[in-house]
Design a protein around this motif. Structure first.
Motif, PDB file in Angstrom:
ATOM      1  N   LEU A   1       7.502   4.388  -0.877  1.00  0.00           N
ATOM      2  CA  LEU A   1       6.936   5.311  -2.045  1.00  0.00           C
ATOM      3  C   LEU A   1       7.656   6.718  -1.927  1.00  0.00           C
ATOM      4  O   LEU A   1       7.878   7.368  -2.899  1.00  0.00           O
ATOM      5  CB  LEU A   1       5.465   5.082  -2.251  1.00  0.00           C
ATOM      6  CG  LEU A   1       4.960   3.795  -2.422  1.00  0.00           C
ATOM      7  CD1 LEU A   1       3.265   3.966  -2.458  1.00  0.00           C
ATOM      8  CD2 LEU A   1       5.390   3.494  -4.074  1.00  0.00           C
ATOM      9  N   LEU A   2       7.358   7.135  -0.507  1.00  0.00           N
ATOM     10  CA  LEU A   2       7.887   8.614  -0.297  1.00  0.00           C
ATOM     11  C   LEU A   2       9.598   8.441  -0.946  1.00  0.00           C
ATOM     12  O   LEU A   2       9.843   9.412  -1.247  1.00  0.00           O
ATOM     13  CB  LEU A   2       7.808   8.932   1.113  1.00  0.00           C
ATOM     14  CG  LEU A   2       6.504   9.416   1.393  1.00  0.00           C
ATOM     15  CD1 LEU A   2       6.176   9.546   2.814  1.00  0.00           C
ATOM     16  CD2 LEU A   2       5.725  10.655   0.830  1.00  0.00           C
ATOM     17  N   GLU A   3      10.263   7.447  -0.422  1.00  0.00           N
ATOM     18  CA  GLU A   3      11.530   7.749  -0.515  1.00  0.00           C
ATOM     19  C   GLU A   3      11.964   7.362  -1.962  1.00  0.00           C
ATOM     20  O   GLU A   3      12.926   8.092  -2.583  1.00  0.00           O
ATOM     21  CB  GLU A   3      12.297   6.517   0.313  1.00  0.00           C
ATOM     22  CG  GLU A   3      13.580   6.224   0.117  1.00  0.00           C
ATOM     23  CD  GLU A   3      14.445   5.267   0.802  1.00  0.00           C
ATOM     24  OE1 GLU A   3      15.522   4.684   0.347  1.00  0.00           O
ATOM     25  OE2 GLU A   3      13.971   4.671   1.667  1.00  0.00           O
ATOM     26  N   GLN A   4      11.150   6.638  -2.803  1.00  0.00           N
ATOM     27  CA  GLN A   4      11.311   6.334  -4.231  1.00  0.00           C
ATOM     28  C   GLN A   4      11.107   7.809  -4.814  1.00  0.00           C
ATOM     29  O   GLN A   4      11.835   7.912  -5.925  1.00  0.00           O
ATOM     30  CB  GLN A   4      10.361   5.365  -4.831  1.00  0.00           C
ATOM     31  CG  GLN A   4      10.835   4.001  -4.245  1.00  0.00           C
ATOM     32  CD  GLN A   4       9.835   3.062  -4.697  1.00  0.00           C
ATOM     33  OE1 GLN A   4       8.582   3.474  -5.313  1.00  0.00           O
ATOM     34  NE2 GLN A   4      10.008   1.843  -4.492  1.00  0.00           N
ATOM     35  N   ARG A   5      10.066   8.555  -4.393  1.00  0.00           N
ATOM     36  CA  ARG A   5       9.907   9.851  -5.193  1.00  0.00           C
ATOM     37  C   ARG A   5      10.685  11.034  -4.573  1.00  0.00           C
ATOM     38  O   ARG A   5      10.459  12.324  -4.960  1.00  0.00           O
ATOM     39  CB  ARG A   5       8.237   9.965  -5.056  1.00  0.00           C
ATOM     40  CG  ARG A   5       7.771   8.959  -5.816  1.00  0.00           C
ATOM     41  CD  ARG A   5       6.192   8.679  -5.473  1.00  0.00           C
ATOM     42  NE  ARG A   5       5.494   7.788  -6.461  1.00  0.00           N
ATOM     43  CZ  ARG A   5       5.886   6.534  -6.435  1.00  0.00           C
ATOM     44  NH1 ARG A   5       6.773   6.025  -5.615  1.00  0.00           N
ATOM     45  NH2 ARG A   5       5.098   5.662  -7.428  1.00  0.00           N
ATOM     46  N   GLY A   6      11.514  10.760  -3.377  1.00  0.00           N
ATOM     47  CA  GLY A   6      12.169  11.929  -2.849  1.00  0.00           C
ATOM     48  C   GLY A   6      11.276  13.029  -2.257  1.00  0.00           C
ATOM     49  O   GLY A   6      11.541  14.243  -2.322  1.00  0.00           O
ATOM     50  N   MET A   7      10.171  12.537  -1.671  1.00  0.00           N
ATOM     51  CA  MET A   7       9.129  13.451  -1.004  1.00  0.00           C
ATOM     52  C   MET A   7       9.046  13.108   0.374  1.00  0.00           C
ATOM     53  O   MET A   7       9.318  11.772   0.769  1.00  0.00           O
ATOM     54  CB  MET A   7       7.885  13.019  -1.610  1.00  0.00           C
ATOM     55  CG  MET A   7       6.726  14.173  -1.386  1.00  0.00           C
ATOM     56  SD  MET A   7       4.920  13.486  -1.709  1.00  0.00           S
ATOM     57  CE  MET A   7       5.227  13.793  -3.478  1.00  0.00           C
ATOM     58  N   THR A   8       8.993  14.055   1.156  1.00  0.00           N
ATOM     59  CA  THR A   8       8.821  14.138   2.867  1.00  0.00           C
ATOM     60  C   THR A   8       7.407  13.947   3.013  1.00  0.00           C
ATOM     61  O   THR A   8       6.498  13.977   2.288  1.00  0.00           O
ATOM     62  CB  THR A   8       9.352  15.139   3.458  1.00  0.00           C
ATOM     63  OG1 THR A   8       8.351  16.296   2.977  1.00  0.00           O
ATOM     64  CG2 THR A   8      10.785  15.543   2.823  1.00  0.00           C
TER      65      THR A   8
ATOM     66  N   ASP B   1      -2.833  10.040  -5.675  1.00  0.00           N
ATOM     67  CA  ASP B   1      -2.785  11.001  -6.844  1.00  0.00           C
ATOM     68  C   ASP B   1      -1.489  11.600  -6.693  1.00  0.00           C
ATOM     69  O   ASP B   1      -0.639  11.924  -7.690  1.00  0.00           O
ATOM     70  CB  ASP B   1      -4.085  11.873  -6.976  1.00  0.00           C
ATOM     71  CG  ASP B   1      -5.149  11.437  -7.347  1.00  0.00           C
ATOM     72  OD1 ASP B   1      -5.218  10.296  -8.059  1.00  0.00           O
ATOM     73  OD2 ASP B   1      -6.193  11.951  -7.335  1.00  0.00           O
ATOM     74  N   ALA B   2      -1.136  12.136  -5.483  1.00  0.00           N
ATOM     75  CA  ALA B   2       0.049  12.740  -5.004  1.00  0.00           C
ATOM     76  C   ALA B   2       1.230  12.028  -5.386  1.00  0.00           C
ATOM     77  O   ALA B   2       2.349  12.590  -5.559  1.00  0.00           O
ATOM     78  CB  ALA B   2       0.003  13.333  -3.735  1.00  0.00           C
ATOM     79  N   LEU B   3       1.137  10.587  -5.033  1.00  0.00           N
ATOM     80  CA  LEU B   3       2.527   9.950  -5.251  1.00  0.00           C
ATOM     81  C   LEU B   3       2.394   9.208  -6.648  1.00  0.00           C
ATOM     82  O   LEU B   3       3.256   8.331  -6.997  1.00  0.00           O
ATOM     83  CB  LEU B   3       2.337   8.676  -4.219  1.00  0.00           C
ATOM     84  CG  LEU B   3       2.758   9.267  -2.823  1.00  0.00           C
ATOM     85  CD1 LEU B   3       2.403   8.261  -1.829  1.00  0.00           C
ATOM     86  CD2 LEU B   3       4.045   9.861  -2.524  1.00  0.00           C
TER      87      LEU B   3
ATOM     88  N   GLY C   1      -2.776  -0.460  -5.151  1.00  0.00           N
ATOM     89  CA  GLY C   1      -2.019  -1.801  -4.863  1.00  0.00           C
ATOM     90  C   GLY C   1      -0.457  -1.352  -4.711  1.00  0.00           C
ATOM     91  O   GLY C   1       0.208  -2.447  -4.085  1.00  0.00           O
ATOM     92  N   ASP C   2      -0.079  -0.329  -5.174  1.00  0.00           N
ATOM     93  CA  ASP C   2       1.173  -0.062  -4.713  1.00  0.00           C
ATOM     94  C   ASP C   2       1.433   0.479  -3.257  1.00  0.00           C
ATOM     95  O   ASP C   2       2.501   0.493  -2.735  1.00  0.00           O
ATOM     96  CB  ASP C   2       1.776   1.384  -5.659  1.00  0.00           C
ATOM     97  CG  ASP C   2       1.616   0.750  -7.112  1.00  0.00           C
ATOM     98  OD1 ASP C   2       1.918  -0.510  -7.528  1.00  0.00           O
ATOM     99  OD2 ASP C   2       1.332   1.760  -7.840  1.00  0.00           O
ATOM    100  N   LEU C   3       0.501   0.905  -2.711  1.00  0.00           N
ATOM    101  CA  LEU C   3       0.615   1.665  -1.535  1.00  0.00           C
ATOM    102  C   LEU C   3       0.102   0.555  -0.279  1.00  0.00           C
ATOM    103  O   LEU C   3       0.775   0.451   0.522  1.00  0.00           O
ATOM    104  CB  LEU C   3      -0.598   2.881  -1.223  1.00  0.00           C
ATOM    105  CG  LEU C   3      -0.532   3.571  -0.210  1.00  0.00           C
ATOM    106  CD1 LEU C   3       0.677   4.211   0.419  1.00  0.00           C
ATOM    107  CD2 LEU C   3      -1.727   4.446  -0.053  1.00  0.00           C
ATOM    108  N   LEU C   4      -0.948  -0.073  -0.741  1.00  0.00           N
ATOM    109  CA  LEU C   4      -1.201  -1.232   0.212  1.00  0.00           C
ATOM    110  C   LEU C   4      -1.136  -2.646  -0.164  1.00  0.00           C
ATOM    111  O   LEU C   4      -1.459  -2.840  -1.201  1.00  0.00           O
ATOM    112  CB  LEU C   4      -2.879  -1.006   0.765  1.00  0.00           C
ATOM    113  CG  LEU C   4      -3.209   0.515   1.323  1.00  0.00           C
ATOM    114  CD1 LEU C   4      -4.804   0.609   1.475  1.00  0.00           C
ATOM    115  CD2 LEU C   4      -2.406   0.681   2.562  1.00  0.00           C
TER     116      LEU C   4
END
Length: 77
Positions: A18-25, A61-63, A68-71
């Motif tokens: 999810l971090l990669e998809q959003r370009g977030m570190t 919220d941040a992502l 269910g997308d996260l876990l």
């Protein structure tokens, strides 16, 4: 029956994806949610044994995602 400490729960955290998809570190997420990089890393690497609902909500919220997308549940080993 309580979980054995080293037992694989079959729950996979997709935080890295999810971090990669959003370009977030991880550093940026840490700043947004107020959770240490170390604790987020534990979650990201599927080593977490528990997570607070408030932390889960803050991450989602941040992502801009759902729990269910996260876990996700995988097959039992």
């Amino acid at each position: 029956m309580p979980a054995v400490p080293d037992e694989d729960s079959g729950i996979h955290c997709r935080l890295d994806e999810l971090l990669e998809q959003r370009g977030m570190t991880l550093t940026r997420l840490s700043a947004l949610v107020g959770v240490s990089i170390v604790n987020l890393s534990v979650l990201k690497n599927d080593r977490a044994r528990a997570i607070r609902y408030s932390t889960l909500r803050a991450i989602c919220d941040a992502l801009d995602c759902d729990v269910g997308d996260l876990l996700v549940v995988g097959p039992h080993p």
